[in-house]
Design a protein around this motif. Structure first.
Motif, PDB file in Angstrom:
ATOM      1  N   UNK A 124       6.082   3.962  -6.755  1.00 32.80           N
ATOM      2  CA  UNK A 124       5.438   2.755  -6.222  1.00 32.80           C
ATOM      3  C   UNK A 124       3.923   2.933  -6.158  1.00 32.80           C
ATOM      4  N   UNK A 125       3.490   4.129  -5.771  1.00 30.13           N
ATOM      5  CA  UNK A 125       2.040   4.434  -5.727  1.00 30.13           C
ATOM      6  C   UNK A 125       1.450   4.393  -7.137  1.00 30.13           C
ATOM      7  N   UNK A 126       2.158   5.054  -8.069  1.00 36.24           N
ATOM      8  CA  UNK A 126       1.687   5.090  -9.464  1.00 36.24           C
ATOM      9  C   UNK A 126       1.555   3.672 -10.024  1.00 36.24           C
ATOM     10  N   UNK A 127       2.584   2.873  -9.759  1.00 33.98           N
ATOM     11  CA  UNK A 127       2.590   1.497 -10.260  1.00 33.98           C
ATOM     12  C   UNK A 127       1.426   0.702  -9.683  1.00 33.98           C
ATOM     13  N   UNK A 128       1.264   0.797  -8.387  1.00 31.11           N
ATOM     14  CA  UNK A 128       0.220   0.013  -7.725  1.00 31.11           C
ATOM     15  C   UNK A 128      -1.175   0.421  -8.216  1.00 31.11           C
ATOM     16  N   UNK A 129      -1.337   1.694  -8.511  1.00 31.71           N
ATOM     17  CA  UNK A 129      -2.651   2.213  -8.884  1.00 31.71           C
ATOM     18  C   UNK A 129      -2.992   1.944 -10.353  1.00 31.71           C
ATOM     19  N   UNK A 130      -1.982   1.874 -11.200  1.00 29.74           N
ATOM     20  CA  UNK A 130      -2.274   1.885 -12.646  1.00 29.74           C
ATOM     21  C   UNK A 130      -1.775   0.685 -13.429  1.00 29.74           C
ATOM     22  N   UNK A 131      -0.988  -0.210 -12.826  1.00 28.95           N
ATOM     23  CA  UNK A 131      -0.453  -1.299 -13.640  1.00 28.95           C
ATOM     24  C   UNK A 131      -1.550  -2.322 -13.953  1.00 28.95           C
ATOM     25  N   UNK A 132      -1.506  -2.829 -15.179  1.00 31.86           N
ATOM     26  CA  UNK A 132      -2.474  -3.839 -15.629  1.00 31.86           C
ATOM     27  C   UNK A 132      -1.900  -5.237 -15.437  1.00 31.86           C
ATOM     28  N   UNK A 133      -2.767  -6.218 -15.448  1.00 30.41           N
ATOM     29  CA  UNK A 133      -2.340  -7.601 -15.246  1.00 30.41           C
ATOM     30  C   UNK A 133      -1.546  -8.116 -16.464  1.00 30.41           C
ATOM     31  N   UNK A 134      -0.992  -9.299 -16.321  1.00 33.66           N
ATOM     32  CA  UNK A 134      -0.101  -9.845 -17.359  1.00 33.66           C
ATOM     33  C   UNK A 134      -0.802  -9.982 -18.700  1.00 33.66           C
ATOM     34  N   UNK A 135      -2.109 -10.268 -18.696  1.00 34.09           N
ATOM     35  CA  UNK A 135      -2.798 -10.448 -19.979  1.00 34.09           C
ATOM     36  C   UNK A 135      -2.952  -9.135 -20.726  1.00 34.09           C
ATOM     37  N   UNK A 136      -2.662  -8.006 -20.100  1.00 33.12           N
ATOM     38  CA  UNK A 136      -2.633  -6.715 -20.793  1.00 33.12           C
ATOM     39  C   UNK A 136      -1.203  -6.194 -20.886  1.00 33.12           C
ATOM     40  N   UNK A 137      -0.249  -7.077 -20.687  1.00 29.35           N
ATOM     41  CA  UNK A 137       1.148  -6.711 -20.882  1.00 29.35           C
ATOM     42  C   UNK A 137       1.787  -5.959 -19.734  1.00 29.35           C
ATOM     43  N   UNK A 138       1.072  -5.855 -18.591  1.00 28.50           N
ATOM     44  CA  UNK A 138       1.616  -5.152 -17.417  1.00 28.50           C
ATOM     45  C   UNK A 138       1.956  -3.693 -17.731  1.00 28.50           C
TER      46      UNK A 138
ATOM     47  N   UNK B  69       0.849  -1.198   0.000  1.00 27.78           N
ATOM     48  CA  UNK B  69       0.000   0.000   0.000  1.00 27.78           C
ATOM     49  C   UNK B  69       0.882   1.244   0.000  1.00 27.78           C
ATOM     50  N   UNK B  70       1.683   1.427  -1.074  1.00 27.60           N
ATOM     51  CA  UNK B  70       2.559   2.601  -1.097  1.00 27.60           C
ATOM     52  C   UNK B  70       1.733   3.884  -1.116  1.00 27.60           C
ATOM     53  N   UNK B  71       2.242   4.912  -0.479  1.00 32.12           N
ATOM     54  CA  UNK B  71       1.492   6.158  -0.339  1.00 32.12           C
ATOM     55  C   UNK B  71       1.973   7.253  -1.279  1.00 32.12           C
ATOM     56  N   UNK B  72       3.119   7.058  -1.923  1.00 36.65           N
ATOM     57  CA  UNK B  72       3.641   8.146  -2.758  1.00 36.65           C
ATOM     58  C   UNK B  72       4.578   7.556  -3.827  1.00 36.65           C
ATOM     59  N   UNK B  73       4.958   8.464  -4.729  1.00 39.52           N
ATOM     60  CA  UNK B  73       6.017   8.158  -5.668  1.00 39.52           C
ATOM     61  C   UNK B  73       5.652   7.122  -6.717  1.00 39.52           C
TER      62      UNK B  73
END
Ligand code: FES
Length: 567
Positions: A541-555, A535-539
């Motif tokens: 790591x936050x962007x990644x956690x909030x916006x990354x797609x699963x492997x079937x969408x290429x991450x 549960x990153x709060x900034x930076x």
């Protein structure tokens, strides 16, 4: 003038006769460029991912100088700039975690600086897809030059020691079968030069993909790092980007449904890395396209596996290069490919192959006797992987395991795995199925290459060398084994993988493309879902956690898919 024109400028800014041109030329003159230099056209950026923190790409510093020679020969002005570089061994938590960040760096540098086109200098695994994704989104003419593979080395009696040979030694070291002196000797013998991994791992797989997608010159993927051939190739790349700017050949012209199919069929014919599935889906997304598991499987199941190179086969990359490299493989399976697709030379593959002749060579199996009638990558589905998983059939496997039902031994993350895998009390036998979860793109985060779960120490001592292993992680392209990867959705995203318990029955059926569990729905409903503790709060790591797609969408990040940034 549109918003894009105001924010993004090409090399025309150097040719402007007013204030903008004066300022641009004057700043370059301060670097030592002559009055004649700053009026050369076109202006070509060289996006260089050379870095001491990325030894695979270290040779790109020298390569850039040869690229500049080629650009100048063709009349252009080369301007080199650095980007983020991602090293497979040096990146934590994993290289894939940083791929999208590097792609954003490349996109913005290409878009926002006064260049007409760009040469992409990449090599180590994630740098190549990151550059292709970024350049595709920026959509200025782009040609790629990869670092090339490093030399083979010598360790003990093995005079052709390649990077894949290190994995069995690491397993032996874990169980006390390699002593300190040999371990130290191995450290000095493993890598005897810069360049990328010297087998058909992810780096070389993606270098081949770059050829088929029209980013890299045909025949460029397999020339060794530092070779005279690669220096000449670098000059040719410099000349080619100038020609491509003149022809206005852009990434969205070459990345099409047809070239994506060509690229994946070549991966299958080469016995390439499982990572290519993720990167190709991400690249497709940047062009506003998608592939999907069904098409991946359709292409793989109808493409013979013919390149007899390590780690799946026995020959060296240099031998496949002697055989003619990627174009020879293209020629070998030509009736399966879209030969009207355009290469980085601006010609079709039909034209490219018309002036090349390839004889028989042991690095390429004849069509009458391929290594396998189908491609080396098998896309799996089933109630354990509702949105897919991948299995790499290339390489040394216990064939018995490709149709196997066994009892799960579940590990929750890498710390749990490391703590228990060699415990003599671990309740496991050779027919068990090792399950590692919490290692997906959200859970780890970044899907580290830990899917090649080590054989439990007590079984290794009994001579067991392969077991069915499955996870939501990835695996190094240099590894082999009966390993199911990229299980989607991952455990922390609500996938059934997160509900498994030790003792559950699982079945892998490669021939039918399935991976299944046998836990009934009522029992699953009673179980507690696997928790995402990130549960990153900034930076970033936050962007990644909030916006990354699963492997079937290429991450990829959700906001980076699709072409066209500016309205
Ligand atoms: Fe860089 Fe393999 S670790 S290419």
């Amino acid at each position: 003038m549109s918003q894009r024109d105001l924010v993004q400028g090409g090399g025309a800014l150097f040719r402007d006769t007013g204030q903008d041109g004066l300022m641009h030329r004057a700043f370059l003159r301060a670097e030592g460029f002559s009055a004649e230099d700053v009026r050369r056209s076109p202006v070509i950026g060289i996006a260089n991912s050379a870095s001491e923190l990325n030894p695979c790409n270290a040779g790109l510093t020298e390569a850039a100088e040869y690229v500049k020679e080629g650009i100048r020969e063709a009349g252009g002005l080369p301007l080199e700039f650095p980007t983020i570089s991602i090293s497979e061994p040096f990146s934590r938590p994993t290289s894939l975690y940083l791929r999208n960040l590097m792609s954003m760096d490349v996109e913005e540098m290409v878009s926002s600086t006064p260049i007409d086109g760009v040469v992409l200098l990449g090599g180590c695994d994630k740098t190549v897809p990151a550059q292709i994704m970024g350049a595709l989104s920026a959509n200025k003419p782009a040609v790629m030059l990869v670092a090339g593979h490093r030399p083979v080395s010598c360790f003990k009696q093995n005079r052709e020691f390649t990077v894949d040979d290190v994995w069995p030694l690491c397993e032996q070291r874990r169980v006390g079968e390699v002593d300190d002196a040999d371990w130290l000797e191995l450290e000095g013998a493993l890598n005897i030069g810069v360049g990328t991994c010297n087998v058909m791992g992810t780096a070389t797989t993606m270098a081949a993909v770059a050829e088929l997608l029209g980013f890299a010159l045909p025949g460029s993927a397999l020339q060794p790092a530092g070779s005279e051939a690669r220096k000449e190739l670098a000059r040719a790349v410099g000349r080619q980007i100038v020609a491509n700017v003149a022809a206005n050949l852009r990434p969205t012209d070459v990345v099409t449904d047809a070239s994506l199919e060509n690229a994946f069929r070549i991966v299958c014919a080469l016995g390439g890395s499982t990572n290519a599935v993720i990167h190709l889906e991400a690249i497709a997304g940047r062009a506003g396209l998608s592939i999907g598991g069904e098409r991946f499987e359709e292409w793989s199941s109808t493409t013979p596996y013919v390149a007899n190179v390590r780690p799946g086969g026995s020959r060296l990359l240099t031998e496949l290069d002697e055989a003619g490299g990627v174009p020879a493989v293209v020629s070998h399976i030509r009736e399966l490919l879209h030969l009207d697709a355009v290469t980085a030379e601006g010609r079709t593959w039909t034209e490219t192959l018309s002036d090349r002749v390839y004889g028989e060579h042991p690095a390429i199996a004849p069509r009458s006797a391929p290594l396998s009638e189908r491609g080396a990558l098998v896309m799996l589905t089933g109630n354990l992987a509702p949105r897919g998983a991948v299995f790499k059939a290339a390489g040394a496997h216990d064939p018995r395991l490709q149709q196997h039902r066994g009892r799960a031994v579940v590990f929750d993350g890498i710390a749990d795995l490391n703590a228990r895998i060699d415990d003599p009390a671990l309740d496991v036998d050779r027919d068990s199925i090792l399950v590692l979860r919490g290692m997906g793109v959200l859970g780890a985060p970044g899907m580290p290459e830990v899917g090649h779960i080590p054989i439990p120490g007590k079984l290794h001592k009994e001579g067991v060398r392969d077991m069915v292993r499955l996870s939501d992680a990835r695996m190094s392209g240099t590894s082999t084994g009966s390993v199911v990867l990229h299980i989607t959705p991952e455990a922390v995203a609500g996938g059934p993988l997160g509900l498994l318990q030790t003792g559950d029955e699982i079945e892998l059926d490669v021939a039918n493309g399935t991976i299944r569990h046998f836990v009934d729905d009522e029992e699953l409903a009673r179980r507690t879902p696997f928790e995402n503790r990130n549960a990153p709060q900034r930076g970033f790591a936050w962007l990644h956690q909030k916006h990354v797609l699963q492997a079937d969408a290429g991450c990829d990040f959700d906001f980076l898919r699709a072409a066209g940034t500016w309205a």
